[in-house]
Motif scaffolding. Structure first.
Motif, PDB file in Angstrom:
ATOM      1  N   VAL A  18       0.857  -1.195   0.000  1.00 59.34           N
ATOM      2  CA  VAL A  18       0.000   0.000   0.000  1.00 59.34           C
ATOM      3  C   VAL A  18       0.887   1.236   0.000  1.00 59.34           C
ATOM      4  N   ARG A  19       0.549   2.174  -0.872  1.00 56.74           N
ATOM      5  CA  ARG A  19       1.284   3.436  -0.968  1.00 56.74           C
ATOM      6  C   ARG A  19       0.263   4.565  -0.892  1.00 56.74           C
ATOM      7  N   GLY A  20       0.038   5.064   0.326  1.00 57.99           N
ATOM      8  CA  GLY A  20      -0.966   6.111   0.489  1.00 57.99           C
ATOM      9  C   GLY A  20      -2.360   5.570   0.201  1.00 57.99           C
ATOM     10  N   ALA A  21      -3.009   6.140  -0.813  1.00 58.87           N
ATOM     11  CA  ALA A  21      -4.384   5.727  -1.149  1.00 58.87           C
ATOM     12  C   ALA A  21      -4.441   4.789  -2.351  1.00 58.87           C
ATOM     13  N   VAL A  22      -3.280   4.295  -2.808  1.00 59.27           N
ATOM     14  CA  VAL A  22      -3.253   3.310  -3.895  1.00 59.27           C
ATOM     15  C   VAL A  22      -2.412   2.118  -3.441  1.00 59.27           C
ATOM     16  N   GLY A  23      -2.523   1.024  -4.175  1.00 56.24           N
ATOM     17  CA  GLY A  23      -1.747  -0.135  -3.776  1.00 56.24           C
ATOM     18  C   GLY A  23      -1.892  -1.294  -4.732  1.00 56.24           C
ATOM     19  N   VAL A  24      -1.344  -2.438  -4.325  1.00 54.00           N
ATOM     20  CA  VAL A  24      -1.419  -3.692  -5.076  1.00 54.00           C
ATOM     21  C   VAL A  24      -2.352  -4.618  -4.301  1.00 54.00           C
ATOM     22  N   TYR A  25      -3.326  -5.175  -4.992  1.00 55.13           N
ATOM     23  CA  TYR A  25      -4.364  -5.973  -4.327  1.00 55.13           C
ATOM     24  C   TYR A  25      -3.745  -7.147  -3.586  1.00 55.13           C
ATOM     25  N   GLU A  26      -4.252  -7.383  -2.400  1.00 58.59           N
ATOM     26  CA  GLU A  26      -3.667  -8.405  -1.527  1.00 58.59           C
ATOM     27  C   GLU A  26      -3.871  -9.831  -2.019  1.00 58.59           C
ATOM     28  N   ARG A  27      -4.859 -10.052  -2.868  1.00 57.44           N
ATOM     29  CA  ARG A  27      -5.119 -11.411  -3.361  1.00 57.44           C
ATOM     30  C   ARG A  27      -4.556 -11.663  -4.752  1.00 57.44           C
ATOM     31  N   GLN A  28      -4.186 -10.595  -5.464  1.00 59.16           N
ATOM     32  CA  GLN A  28      -3.716 -10.757  -6.845  1.00 59.16           C
ATOM     33  C   GLN A  28      -2.777  -9.603  -7.177  1.00 59.16           C
ATOM     34  N   ALA A  29      -1.490  -9.938  -7.336  1.00 57.30           N
ATOM     35  CA  ALA A  29      -0.477  -8.903  -7.553  1.00 57.30           C
ATOM     36  C   ALA A  29      -0.607  -8.203  -8.896  1.00 57.30           C
ATOM     37  N   LEU A  30      -1.407  -8.753  -9.797  1.00 60.85           N
ATOM     38  CA  LEU A  30      -1.580  -8.162 -11.115  1.00 60.85           C
ATOM     39  C   LEU A  30      -2.553  -6.985 -11.096  1.00 60.85           C
ATOM     40  N   VAL A  31      -3.230  -6.790  -9.966  1.00 58.19           N
ATOM     41  CA  VAL A  31      -4.287  -5.787  -9.874  1.00 58.19           C
ATOM     42  C   VAL A  31      -3.834  -4.622  -8.997  1.00 58.19           C
ATOM     43  N   LEU A  32      -3.830  -3.420  -9.566  1.00 56.86           N
ATOM     44  CA  LEU A  32      -3.567  -2.211  -8.799  1.00 56.86           C
ATOM     45  C   LEU A  32      -4.904  -1.601  -8.398  1.00 56.86           C
ATOM     46  N   VAL A  33      -4.939  -0.992  -7.208  1.00 59.78           N
ATOM     47  CA  VAL A  33      -6.217  -0.543  -6.663  1.00 59.78           C
ATOM     48  C   VAL A  33      -6.146   0.895  -6.163  1.00 59.78           C
ATOM     49  N   ASN A  34      -7.316   1.549  -6.212  1.00 55.41           N
ATOM     50  CA  ASN A  34      -7.526   2.855  -5.589  1.00 55.41           C
ATOM     51  C   ASN A  34      -8.288   2.598  -4.298  1.00 55.41           C
ATOM     52  N   LEU A  35      -7.668   2.878  -3.175  1.00 54.16           N
ATOM     53  CA  LEU A  35      -8.251   2.561  -1.880  1.00 54.16           C
ATOM     54  C   LEU A  35      -9.198   3.637  -1.365  1.00 54.16           C
ATOM     55  N   GLY A  36      -9.429   4.667  -2.164  1.00 56.20           N
ATOM     56  CA  GLY A  36     -10.408   5.664  -1.763  1.00 56.20           C
ATOM     57  C   GLY A  36     -10.181   7.017  -2.382  1.00 56.20           C
ATOM     58  N   ALA A  37      -9.086   7.652  -2.010  1.00 55.12           N
ATOM     59  CA  ALA A  37      -8.840   9.011  -2.485  1.00 55.12           C
ATOM     60  C   ALA A  37      -7.588   9.082  -3.336  1.00 55.12           C
ATOM     61  N   GLY A  38      -7.247   7.976  -3.995  1.00 54.09           N
ATOM     62  CA  GLY A  38      -6.059   7.952  -4.836  1.00 54.09           C
ATOM     63  C   GLY A  38      -6.238   8.756  -6.107  1.00 54.09           C
ATOM     64  N   THR A  39      -5.117   9.053  -6.760  1.00 54.52           N
ATOM     65  CA  THR A  39      -5.143   9.803  -8.013  1.00 54.52           C
ATOM     66  C   THR A  39      -4.358   9.047  -9.078  1.00 54.52           C
ATOM     67  N   ALA A  40      -4.580   9.429 -10.324  1.00 60.27           N
ATOM     68  CA  ALA A  40      -3.861   8.798 -11.427  1.00 60.27           C
ATOM     69  C   ALA A  40      -2.351   8.973 -11.297  1.00 60.27           C
ATOM     70  N   PRO A  41      -1.831  10.169 -10.971  1.00 59.80           N
ATOM     71  CA  PRO A  41      -0.377  10.303 -10.820  1.00 59.80           C
ATOM     72  C   PRO A  41       0.202   9.385  -9.751  1.00 59.80           C
ATOM     73  N   GLU A  42      -0.504   9.218  -8.636  1.00 64.86           N
ATOM     74  CA  GLU A  42      -0.032   8.320  -7.579  1.00 64.86           C
ATOM     75  C   GLU A  42       0.015   6.881  -8.074  1.00 64.86           C
ATOM     76  N   LEU A  43      -1.022   6.476  -8.783  1.00 65.61           N
ATOM     77  CA  LEU A  43      -1.070   5.111  -9.296  1.00 65.61           C
ATOM     78  C   LEU A  43       0.025   4.875 -10.327  1.00 65.61           C
ATOM     79  N   MET A  44       0.237   5.841 -11.219  1.00 65.53           N
ATOM     80  CA  MET A  44       1.248   5.685 -12.254  1.00 65.53           C
ATOM     81  C   MET A  44       2.659   5.665 -11.667  1.00 65.53           C
ATOM     82  N   LEU A  45       2.875   6.395 -10.592  1.00 69.68           N
ATOM     83  CA  LEU A  45       4.174   6.353  -9.923  1.00 69.68           C
ATOM     84  C   LEU A  45       4.427   4.959  -9.353  1.00 69.68           C
ATOM     85  N   LEU A  46       3.414   4.390  -8.713  1.00 64.39           N
ATOM     86  CA  LEU A  46       3.529   3.031  -8.186  1.00 64.39           C
ATOM     87  C   LEU A  46       3.759   2.032  -9.309  1.00 64.39           C
ATOM     88  N   ALA A  47       2.992   2.154 -10.385  1.00 65.58           N
ATOM     89  CA  ALA A  47       3.138   1.241 -11.525  1.00 65.58           C
ATOM     90  C   ALA A  47       4.545   1.314 -12.106  1.00 65.58           C
TER      91      ALA A  47
END
Length: 340
Positions: free
Chosen positions: A287-316
């Protein structure tokens, strides 16, 4: 062309649930409304984004130009001989609901693609696939609007240049054609496709010795629900990365280093399980702030509530770098980042 809305909130229109604002937004339910919308966009010099279910998109906060929500519906069937049928579905129809309906009618061949989110019009763009079946296997043709000429064009399977999670609509001339309806050529005889071992194992575990298409459909739904989060509860776009294709030589080299490597033959090379690669790099459940990698499947990135596209793309990006550093393999994202 339908009701034009300014500054439309798109949170409900993308499966990540990112806060995004469309400068202009219109919902189209007919071909005429679509043509009018495209004409107005061209008159004003607006870029156009066509939205289906928004399940294969990573949206930035501001979306310039015009967003067209595709809502053209319709279902019709035409017999082809004694054993086959052509089924035409409007691009705005929901994919899973349409597949369920086709099974009720006795039209078989695509049941392995159950519960894939999105609309019918988006399905050929991505050449959706799951559990040993890709959309192109049941594809007949589609009708699309050429936004450059204003003409309607029929695309055959060959015209679409289908590839692994790819088509001409996605990679060759993105944005030029807007899909209006899609026609499938399906069987009237139940012939379940059971080439995917995990599917066979799941059917056997349920004691289903002679599965019917509806059995396959239900088991696929059960597997997907167990592995993937519901976008209504946790924002996501399903599989975020493609399974990378490598040469046979590269595969053998990797196998010597990583004996538990998960891979499948694909033509003259091998398809590596991207989820396994990501998990080996320690990202599963991260988990990185409001985005992360799903706990049951590493292929799935998730928005945990108040995430943004830039945050997700940085993690990716960090995930891509770590997989490249450890395995020498470059991951590619499946969803489209918009604006790029």
């Amino acid at each position: 062309m339908g009701c034009l809305v300014h500054n439309q909130d798109l949170r409900r229109h993308n499966s990540f649930g990112f806060a995004a604002c469309a400068e202009n937004f219109v919902r189209v339910e007919t071909l005429e409304q679509l043509q009018d919308a495209v004409a107005q966009a061209q008159h004003n010099g607006w870029p156009v984004l066509v939205l289906g279910g928004g399940s294969n998109l990573v949206l930035r906060e501001q979306i310039p130009g015009l967003v067209i929500q595709m809502a053209i519906g319709g279902r019709r069937a035409e017999p082809v001989g004694d054993d086959e049928v052509r089924v035409t579905l409007g691009a705005g129809e929901i994919w899973h609901q349409s597949l369920d309906w086709m099974l009720d009618q006795g039209y078989y061949g695509l049941e392995n693609l159950a519960l894939i989110p999105g609309t019918v019009g988006a399905a050929p763009m991505q050449n959706i696939g799951a559990y040993g079946v890709e959309l192109e296997q049941g594809f007949d043709s589609l009708q699309a609007l050429d936004t450059h000429t204003g003409e309607l064009r029929i695309f055959s399977r060959e015209d679409c240049c289908f590839g692994y999670r790819d088509s001409c609509f996605k990679s060759m001339e993105p944005g030029r054609y807007i899909i209006i309806d899609v026609t499938f050529r399906l069987s009237l005889q139940p012939r379940p496709q059971l080439r995917y071992q995990a599917l066979v194992d799941a059917l056997q575990a349920r004691g289903i010795a002679e599965p019917q298409p509806r059995d396959v459909f239900q088991v696929v739904c059960d597997i997907r629900r167990a592995k993937l989060p519901d976008p209504a509860e946790i924002g996501n776009a399903g599989s975020f990365f493609k399974n990378p294709l490598v040469s046979a030589v590269h595969y053998r080299e990797l196998l010597q280093q990583f004996p538990r490597l998960v891979a499948y033959p694909a033509g003259e090379g091998y398809k590596l399980a991207a989820g396994w690669l990501i998990e080996q790099c320690g990202w599963k459940g991260h988990v990185r702030g409001a985005v992360g990698v799903y706990e049951r499947q590493a292929l799935v990135l998730v928005n945990l509530g108040a995430g943004t596209a830039p945050e997700l793309m940085l993690l990716a990006g960090e995930i891509v770098q770590s997989v490249a550093a450890r395995f020498g393999v470059q991951l590619e994202m499946e969803p489209r980042l918009y604006p790029a």
